[in-house]
Design a protein around this motif. Structure first.
Motif, PDB file in Angstrom:
ATOM      1  N   LEU A 130       1.541   1.433  11.685  1.00  0.00           N
ATOM      2  CA  LEU A 130       0.191   1.347  11.127  1.00  0.00           C
ATOM      3  C   LEU A 130      -0.824   1.846  12.142  1.00  0.00           C
ATOM      4  O   LEU A 130      -0.589   1.792  13.358  1.00  0.00           O
ATOM      5  N   ASN A 131      -1.964   2.346  11.641  1.00  0.00           N
ATOM      6  CA  ASN A 131      -3.023   2.684  12.584  1.00  0.00           C
ATOM      7  C   ASN A 131      -3.602   1.402  13.168  1.00  0.00           C
ATOM      8  O   ASN A 131      -3.593   0.346  12.535  1.00  0.00           O
ATOM      9  N   GLN A 132      -4.103   1.498  14.395  1.00  0.00           N
ATOM     10  CA  GLN A 132      -4.419   0.298  15.159  1.00  0.00           C
ATOM     11  C   GLN A 132      -5.565  -0.498  14.543  1.00  0.00           C
ATOM     12  O   GLN A 132      -5.555  -1.730  14.545  1.00  0.00           O
ATOM     13  N   LYS A 175       2.886   6.606  10.544  1.00  0.00           N
ATOM     14  CA  LYS A 175       4.241   7.155  10.480  1.00  0.00           C
ATOM     15  C   LYS A 175       5.053   6.325   9.479  1.00  0.00           C
ATOM     16  O   LYS A 175       5.438   5.203   9.769  1.00  0.00           O
ATOM     17  N   PRO A 176       5.314   6.876   8.282  1.00  0.00           N
ATOM     18  CA  PRO A 176       6.101   6.111   7.300  1.00  0.00           C
ATOM     19  C   PRO A 176       7.524   5.882   7.788  1.00  0.00           C
ATOM     20  O   PRO A 176       8.159   6.771   8.365  1.00  0.00           O
ATOM     21  N   ASP A 177       8.009   4.697   7.562  1.00  0.00           N
ATOM     22  CA  ASP A 177       9.389   4.359   7.916  1.00  0.00           C
ATOM     23  C   ASP A 177       9.779   3.150   7.076  1.00  0.00           C
ATOM     24  O   ASP A 177       8.992   2.212   6.917  1.00  0.00           O
ATOM     25  N   LEU A 188       0.830  -1.192   0.000  1.00  0.00           N
ATOM     26  CA  LEU A 188       0.000   0.000   0.000  1.00  0.00           C
ATOM     27  C   LEU A 188       0.864   1.240   0.000  1.00  0.00           C
ATOM     28  O   LEU A 188       2.074   1.188   0.234  1.00  0.00           O
ATOM     29  N   ASP A 189       0.221   2.369  -0.272  1.00  0.00           N
ATOM     30  CA  ASP A 189       0.873   3.659  -0.135  1.00  0.00           C
ATOM     31  C   ASP A 189       1.008   4.007   1.336  1.00  0.00           C
ATOM     32  O   ASP A 189       0.448   3.336   2.213  1.00  0.00           O
ATOM     33  N   ASN A 190       1.707   5.119   1.606  1.00  0.00           N
ATOM     34  CA  ASN A 190       1.854   5.588   2.981  1.00  0.00           C
ATOM     35  C   ASN A 190       0.761   6.606   3.319  1.00  0.00           C
ATOM     36  O   ASN A 190       1.026   7.645   3.924  1.00  0.00           O
ATOM     37  N   LEU A 191      -0.477   6.341   2.927  1.00  0.00           N
ATOM     38  CA  LEU A 191      -1.568   7.237   3.247  1.00  0.00           C
ATOM     39  C   LEU A 191      -1.973   7.062   4.700  1.00  0.00           C
ATOM     40  O   LEU A 191      -1.777   6.006   5.312  1.00  0.00           O
ATOM     41  N   GLY A 245      -4.514 -12.629   9.003  1.00  0.00           N
ATOM     42  CA  GLY A 245      -3.211 -13.246   8.794  1.00  0.00           C
ATOM     43  C   GLY A 245      -2.420 -12.648   7.654  1.00  0.00           C
ATOM     44  O   GLY A 245      -1.736 -13.376   6.925  1.00  0.00           O
ATOM     45  N   VAL A 246      -2.504 -11.322   7.474  1.00  0.00           N
ATOM     46  CA  VAL A 246      -1.839 -10.633   6.381  1.00  0.00           C
ATOM     47  C   VAL A 246      -0.786  -9.691   6.950  1.00  0.00           C
ATOM     48  O   VAL A 246      -0.994  -9.077   8.002  1.00  0.00           O
ATOM     49  N   VAL A 247       0.333  -9.551   6.246  1.00  0.00           N
ATOM     50  CA  VAL A 247       1.416  -8.656   6.647  1.00  0.00           C
ATOM     51  C   VAL A 247       1.436  -7.464   5.699  1.00  0.00           C
ATOM     52  O   VAL A 247       1.406  -7.633   4.472  1.00  0.00           O
ATOM     53  N   ALA A 248       1.457  -6.259   6.252  1.00  0.00           N
ATOM     54  CA  ALA A 248       1.503  -5.043   5.437  1.00  0.00           C
ATOM     55  C   ALA A 248       2.932  -4.744   5.016  1.00  0.00           C
ATOM     56  O   ALA A 248       3.875  -4.889   5.808  1.00  0.00           O
ATOM     57  N   ASP A 249       3.090  -4.316   3.766  1.00  0.00           N
ATOM     58  CA  ASP A 249       4.407  -3.953   3.225  1.00  0.00           C
ATOM     59  C   ASP A 249       4.284  -2.584   2.553  1.00  0.00           C
ATOM     60  O   ASP A 249       4.158  -2.493   1.328  1.00  0.00           O
ATOM     61  N   PRO A 250       4.292  -1.479   3.343  1.00  0.00           N
ATOM     62  CA  PRO A 250       4.156  -0.154   2.725  1.00  0.00           C
ATOM     63  C   PRO A 250       5.303   0.134   1.761  1.00  0.00           C
ATOM     64  O   PRO A 250       6.464  -0.173   2.031  1.00  0.00           O
ATOM     65  N   ALA A 251       4.957   0.719   0.624  1.00  0.00           N
ATOM     66  CA  ALA A 251       5.963   1.050  -0.377  1.00  0.00           C
ATOM     67  C   ALA A 251       6.829   2.205   0.111  1.00  0.00           C
ATOM     68  O   ALA A 251       6.430   2.999   0.970  1.00  0.00           O
ATOM     69  N   ARG A 252       8.023   2.285  -0.443  1.00  0.00           N
ATOM     70  CA  ARG A 252       8.904   3.398  -0.126  1.00  0.00           C
ATOM     71  C   ARG A 252       8.239   4.708  -0.539  1.00  0.00           C
ATOM     72  O   ARG A 252       7.519   4.763  -1.540  1.00  0.00           O
ATOM     73  N   VAL A 253       8.467   5.762   0.235  1.00  0.00           N
ATOM     74  CA  VAL A 253       7.872   7.059  -0.059  1.00  0.00           C
ATOM     75  C   VAL A 253       8.310   7.526  -1.448  1.00  0.00           C
ATOM     76  O   VAL A 253       9.483   7.441  -1.798  1.00  0.00           O
ATOM     77  N   ARG A 254       7.345   8.008  -2.242  1.00  0.00           N
ATOM     78  CA  ARG A 254       7.564   8.484  -3.611  1.00  0.00           C
ATOM     79  C   ARG A 254       8.161   7.388  -4.510  1.00  0.00           C
ATOM     80  O   ARG A 254       9.028   7.630  -5.320  1.00  0.00           O
ATOM     81  N   ASP A 255       7.669   6.170  -4.305  1.00  0.00           N
ATOM     82  CA  ASP A 255       8.126   5.051  -5.133  1.00  0.00           C
ATOM     83  C   ASP A 255       6.910   4.229  -5.571  1.00  0.00           C
ATOM     84  O   ASP A 255       6.690   3.104  -5.107  1.00  0.00           O
ATOM     85  N   PRO A 256       6.080   4.787  -6.479  1.00  0.00           N
ATOM     86  CA  PRO A 256       4.858   4.072  -6.878  1.00  0.00           C
ATOM     87  C   PRO A 256       5.125   2.838  -7.728  1.00  0.00           C
ATOM     88  O   PRO A 256       4.222   2.021  -7.903  1.00  0.00           O
ATOM     89  N   ASN A 257       6.341   2.681  -8.261  1.00  0.00           N
ATOM     90  CA  ASN A 257       6.620   1.525  -9.103  1.00  0.00           C
ATOM     91  C   ASN A 257       6.573   0.216  -8.325  1.00  0.00           C
ATOM     92  O   ASN A 257       6.424  -0.855  -8.925  1.00  0.00           O
TER      93      ASN A 257
END
Length: 528
Positions: free
Chosen positions: A224-226, A216-218, A207-210, A236-248
């Motif tokens: 993540l929000n609670q 708090k992006p890091d 996901l994006d860092n919205l 049973g899913v793990v979130a993998d936020p994309a790097r900031v300004r890296d939509p690819n």
């Protein structure tokens, strides 16, 4: 190659004989340089095949002079390549470089020569990206876009809702929904709807860092929000936020959003969100899922059938959503939630705790460690106190003493009722005490004290009961004033009424006294 008319071919041939470059011929004739280059090659081939033979133009062909800008020629800027490259690294433009070459190196070439040389140096190969491959059921990518124009409920105005798209990375099968507003809970609910639509959940979600998902992006430890974190944990899913300004990193869902907007929603209007969501589901199942994917060269639906078996099974119960916020433990050892009180021990009085509000229960947790402290059934009626009798606090605090002092100022019955209320309920009952003493700001105190006396006689120790009696007494007093006879004879003789002569003597003495503001002047000297 474009076939030119004979007179244009003759013009090109004549200019070539005179030594004109291809660039000059293009400028004079307006013919594209690619066409001119093709005719130069054609003339050369004709000369090589039949040297000295006349052409269809009426004259023998001669090998044309190589143009000045032909491939293999050396630019006048080549001796200064090192200097020009250094200036380009400083972000300088061709005009500035040309001026420096003239001033510092006595450059004799034209500005256009520098401009072309700089353009060739700036030309770079397009940025290349490695295409990531994932196993079936491994990853899902999510993002927001803009939906089609939709009528705002209750108005004639149209605006674009938010378009949520979730795409399975292996099969490129997508789930699409439009919503008017987004929030942390809506974001989590859309994920749950997507997993229910696919029939299972993936191992990762990108996901994006919205703010709906990431507080708090890091790069290493995103926060993540609670609500979202608990939803991912439930499935049973793990979130993998994309790097900031890296939509690819989530190019599949970016492409899916663009494909939806350009193909399915372009130029359309809908009368409601339900209508647009129904259309998106129909379009996905009939057209998007049946297409042949460009890079995979396979049908999306066929790949989804392979991936379906690798999705994680869904839990029997859905996610129980909640709202949470920090609360302060009051001096009665309770926290206030929606106008009701809930016991917060072992949290100390005055500390901050985290309160989670579910549909049917209330959880009180430690603000730092998230440790569960207490759980209560959610009260159905405002004003409910949920605390065991043994946990009530009965020793008076400074606030208690302040309330009882105000009750004593109202009257003895009000003071007695407040003392009995505190003795029966402890500090939890201080809200009722505050309600009783606050009546003094709206009604006469003697009526409030009378109402407290009646409440004591009735045996009902309640703020609501005291308020109702007070309002009734006030209404009776006002009614008594309204029914009083307007023409009642005024009493002229009474022991408290002084004779009129005494008032006259008082006025005369006051008139003869000197003015205190002007002691040198007497009233009889004042100008009339």
């Amino acid at each position: 190659m474009n076939v030119l008319k004979p007179h244009l071919q003759a013009t090109i041939w004549t200019l070539l004989r005179k030594g004109s470059s291809q660039r000059e011929i293009a400028r004079v004739t307006g013919i594209d340089r690619k066409t001119i280059r093709a005719y130069v090659q054609r003339f050369a081939e004709a000369e090589a095949n039949s040297p000295g033979v006349a052409t269809d133009l009426g004259e023998p062909t001669v090998p044309p002079r190589p143009p000045a800008a032909a491939a293999g020629s050396v630019s006048a800027c080549e001796p200064h390549r090192t200097f020009i490259e250094a200036q380009l690294r400083l972000k300088r433009n061709a005009t500035a470089i040309y001026q420096d070459l003239v001033d510092q190196y006595a450059f004799a070439g034209a500005y256009n020569s520098v401009k072309r040389f700089v353009a060739r140096l700036k030309a770079r190969e397009p940025e290349q990206f490695d295409r990531l491959e994932f196993a079936p059921g491994e990853e899902m990518q999510v993002d927001y876009g803009e939906g089609a124009l939709t009528r705002v409920p209750g108005s004639q105005r149209y605006r674009r809702p938010r378009l949520f798209v979730a795409t399975l990375r292996y099969s490129r099968r997508s789930f699409r929904r439009v919503v008017w507003k987004s929030s942390q809970r809506v974001w989590a609910e859309l994920h749950e709807q997507a997993w229910r639509y696919f029939g299972g959940s993936t191992h990762y979600v990108v996901l994006d860092n919205l703010k709906e998902g990431v507080l708090k992006p890091d790069l290493y430890e995103p926060q993540l929000n609670q609500v979202y974190a608990e939803t991912l944990k439930h499935y049973g899913v793990v979130a993998d936020p994309a790097r900031v300004r890296d939509p690819n990193r989530k190019g599949s869902v970016e492409s899916a959003i663009g494909h939806t907007q350009a193909t399915a929603l372009k130029g359309r209007r809908f009368e409601s969100l339900e209508e647009q969501n129904a259309f998106l589901e129909h379009w996905e199942s009939k057209w998007a899922a049946s297409r042949i994917h460009g890079s995979a060269r396979r049908q999306v639906q066929a790949m989804f059938e392979e991936e379906r078996a690798h999705l994680q099974p869904l839990p029997m119960l859905g996610m129980q959503y909640f709202d949470e916020g920090a609360r302060t433990v009051c001096d009665d050892a309770c926290v206030r939630v929606e106008h009701s009180s809930y016991a917060a021990r072992p949290a100390p009085i005055g500390s901050k705790v985290l309160v989670r509000i579910y549909a049917r229960r209330i959880e009180i947790r430690d603000l730092q460690t998230q440790e569960l402290l207490r759980t209560h059934a959610r009260a159905e009626r405002p004003g409910t106190v949920v605390i065991p009798q043994e946990e009530r606090v009965f020793n008076p605090s400074r606030e208690t003493r302040r309330i009882l002092a105000q009750a004593r100022a109202i009257g003895p019955d009000a003071s007695r009722l407040c003392e009995l209320l505190f003795a029966a309920e402890g500090r939890v009952g201080q809200r009722k005490l505050w309600g009783i003493v606050s009546l003094a700001s709206r009604y006469p105190r003697r009526l409030i004290d009378s109402a407290c006396a009646r409440a004591l006689n009735d045996g009902v120790y309640s703020y609501g009961h005291v308020k109702a009696i007070t309002e009734k007494l006030v209404a009776q007093a006002l009614q008594a004033l309204d029914v009083a006879p307007a023409d009642a004879n005024l009493t002229q003789q009474h022991e408290l009424i002084r004779p009129a002569e005494e008032y006259a003597a008082l006025f005369a003495r006051a008139a003869a006294a000197p003015d205190p503001l002007h002691p040198r002047r007497s009233p009889e000297h004042d100008p009339q």
